[in-house]
Scaffold this active site. Structure first.
Site, short mmCIF file in Angstrom:
data_model
loop_
_atom_site.label_atom_id
_atom_site.label_comp_id
_atom_site.label_asym_id
_atom_site.label_seq_id
_atom_site.Cartn_x
_atom_site.Cartn_y
_atom_site.Cartn_z
N PHE A 26 128.07 12.31 114.50
CA PHE A 26 127.12 11.27 114.92
C PHE A 26 125.80 11.88 115.42
O PHE A 26 124.74 11.72 114.80
CB PHE A 26 127.84 10.43 115.99
N ILE A 27 125.86 12.63 116.52
CA ILE A 27 124.61 13.14 117.12
C ILE A 27 124.02 14.24 116.24
O ILE A 27 122.80 14.28 115.99
CB ILE A 27 124.88 13.66 118.55
N ASP A 72 130.50 22.39 109.67
CA ASP A 72 131.34 21.33 110.23
C ASP A 72 132.70 21.37 109.52
O ASP A 72 132.77 21.65 108.33
CB ASP A 72 130.67 19.96 109.98
N ASN A 73 133.77 21.10 110.24
CA ASN A 73 135.10 21.09 109.59
C ASN A 73 135.51 19.69 109.16
O ASN A 73 136.62 19.50 108.67
CB ASN A 73 136.16 21.71 110.51
N GLN A 130 126.65 21.42 118.29
CA GLN A 130 127.15 20.06 118.58
C GLN A 130 128.65 19.93 118.33
O GLN A 130 129.28 19.00 118.84
CB GLN A 130 126.43 19.03 117.69
N ALA A 131 129.22 20.81 117.52
CA ALA A 131 130.64 20.66 117.15
C ALA A 131 131.51 20.81 118.39
O ALA A 131 131.28 21.68 119.23
CB ALA A 131 131.03 21.73 116.13
N TYR A 190 138.12 18.61 129.11
CA TYR A 190 136.89 18.54 128.28
C TYR A 190 135.67 18.96 129.11
O TYR A 190 134.89 19.83 128.70
CB TYR A 190 136.73 17.11 127.76
N LYS A 228 133.17 22.37 128.83
CA LYS A 228 131.70 22.33 128.70
C LYS A 228 131.05 23.15 129.82
O LYS A 228 130.10 23.90 129.58
CB LYS A 228 131.21 20.88 128.76
N ASN A 253 125.90 8.75 128.05
CA ASN A 253 126.70 8.10 126.98
C ASN A 253 125.77 7.82 125.80
O ASN A 253 124.98 6.88 125.86
CB ASN A 253 127.28 6.78 127.49
#
Ligand SMILES: NC(=O)c1ccc[n+]([C@@H]2O[C@H](COP(=O)([O-])OP(=O)(O)OC[C@H]3O[C@@H](n4cnc5c(N)ncnc54)[C@H](O)[C@@H]3O)[C@@H](O)[C@H]2O)c1
Length: 310
Positions: free
Chosen positions: A11-12, A31-32, A73-74, A143, A147, A172
């Site tokens: 998405f982002i 990307d996977n 981003q992944a 999570y 980060k 968000n």
């Protein structure tokens, strides 16, 4: 500038790819496709279907594309999955993240911009306040912990190997192309269900029937702009939010208004691990000229239009 976007089929990441192409930069995507889609990658952009946990695969991409900059981003991006399977979260976000950092080191990458989380890293944000970058991380989920740990590695790679870096702590994020079938993305979930005339679940903040949790909703186009700015001219940690909090009920009302529908609402108890309130101060980023351009109602309207068109 040659920018490798990890998670660029998501998405982002796909909005970032479009924004960087508009700037005339050279872009490739790694990307996977675990949650991303091949069709999200803009036409003509080199695409490498590689898992970050595969260090040799990552190395091959760096040898072939020779990025000077990386947009990371992944991720395993679900709080719920991280609570259920912390080792999976660790493997993708930290082992995979380290494979990426080591490839950056070997290939002399100049700068990396990281997708961090403002929505989860600070813990509860008291009523009337907005979290600032100087607040200490208080991760509640694996999570958020992954980060925060990756930000620590960025600092270490900066000091030991000269990698320049920016960590953008997103609120968000919502907008077109968000996956309505995932864990996150209440705007996308509501938009799809309300348009189809299906009932929606509203998770409580404390007791079923209340207005739900408070979040800082930031439009994906504004996040992509922050990202371009970060690649070109920022250093360090920045929140990417609006400074405004909206309840889940406010989101639902805005979606219903844009969709011209009256949804049936199922009230549910709070979800384990969810923070009650998270709002970010965007002032540090705004001091560099960034503004959230798309307001809450307009952003929701654009998102509903996207889902209507699908
Ligand atoms: N959406 C939000 O509100 C939000 C908020 C804060 C932070 N973030 C962060 O922003 C980033 C992008 O999130 P998104 O909302 O676009 O999610 P997304 O799921 O759409 O994008 C993540 C992408 O990463 C890819 N990916 C996942 N695991 C991978 C792996 N092991 N190897 C290679 N690729 C892999 C997926 O296929 C997907 O395309 C993530 O790092 C997420 O943690 C998102």
């Amino acid at each position: 500038m040659r920018v490798l976007i990890t998670g660029g089929a998501g998405f982002i990441g796909s909005h970032i790819a479009e924004a960087l192409l508009r700037e005339g930069l050279e872009v490739a995507v790694l990307d996977n496709l675990s949650t991303g889609k091949r069709e999200n990658v803009p036409p003509g952009v080199p695409f490498y279907q590689v898992d970050l946990r595969d260090g040799e695969g990552v190395e091959r991409v760096f040898r072939e594309f020779r990025p000077t900059h990386v947009s990371h981003q992944a991720a395993q991006a679900s709080v719920k999955v991280s609570v259920e399977d912390p080792l999976l979260d660790f493997a993708v976000n930290l082992v995979g993240g380290m494979n990426l950092l080591e490839a950056c080191r070997r290939h002399g990458v100049e700068k990396l911009v990281f997708a961090s989380t403002g929505g989860a890293i600070y813990g509860e944000v008291p009523e009337g306040e907005a979290a600032e970058e100087t607040w200490p991380p208080r991760p509640k989920s694996p999570y958020a912990a992954s980060k925060a740990a990756f930000e620590g590695y960025l600092s270490a790679y900066g000091q030991n190997y000269g990698l320049r870096w920016v960590s953008l702590r997103y609120g968000n994020v919502y907008g077109p192309r968000q996956d309505p079938h995932g864990e996150a993305g209440v705007v996308a979930i509501f938009a799809e269900r309300v348009l189809k005339g299906e009932p929606v679940t509203l998770y409580a903040r404390r007791t079923p029937g209340d207005e739900g949790c408070v979040r800082d909703y930031v439009y994906v186009g504004d996040v992509a702009e922050a990202h371009t700015l970060a690649l070109l001219s920022l250093e360090g940690v920045y929140n990417v939010g609006t400074g405004e909090g909206h309840t889940t009920l406010e989101v639902l009302k805005a979606v219903a208004e844009a969709a011209l529908k009256t949804p049936e609402v199922v009230h549910a108890p709070p979800r384990p691990g969810d923070l009650e309130r998270s709002v970010l101060s965007p002032l540090k980023l705004m001091a560099h000229g960034w503004r959230p351009r798309v307001g809450f109602r307009e952003g929701i309207r654009l998102t509903v239009e996207h889902f209507r068109g699908r």
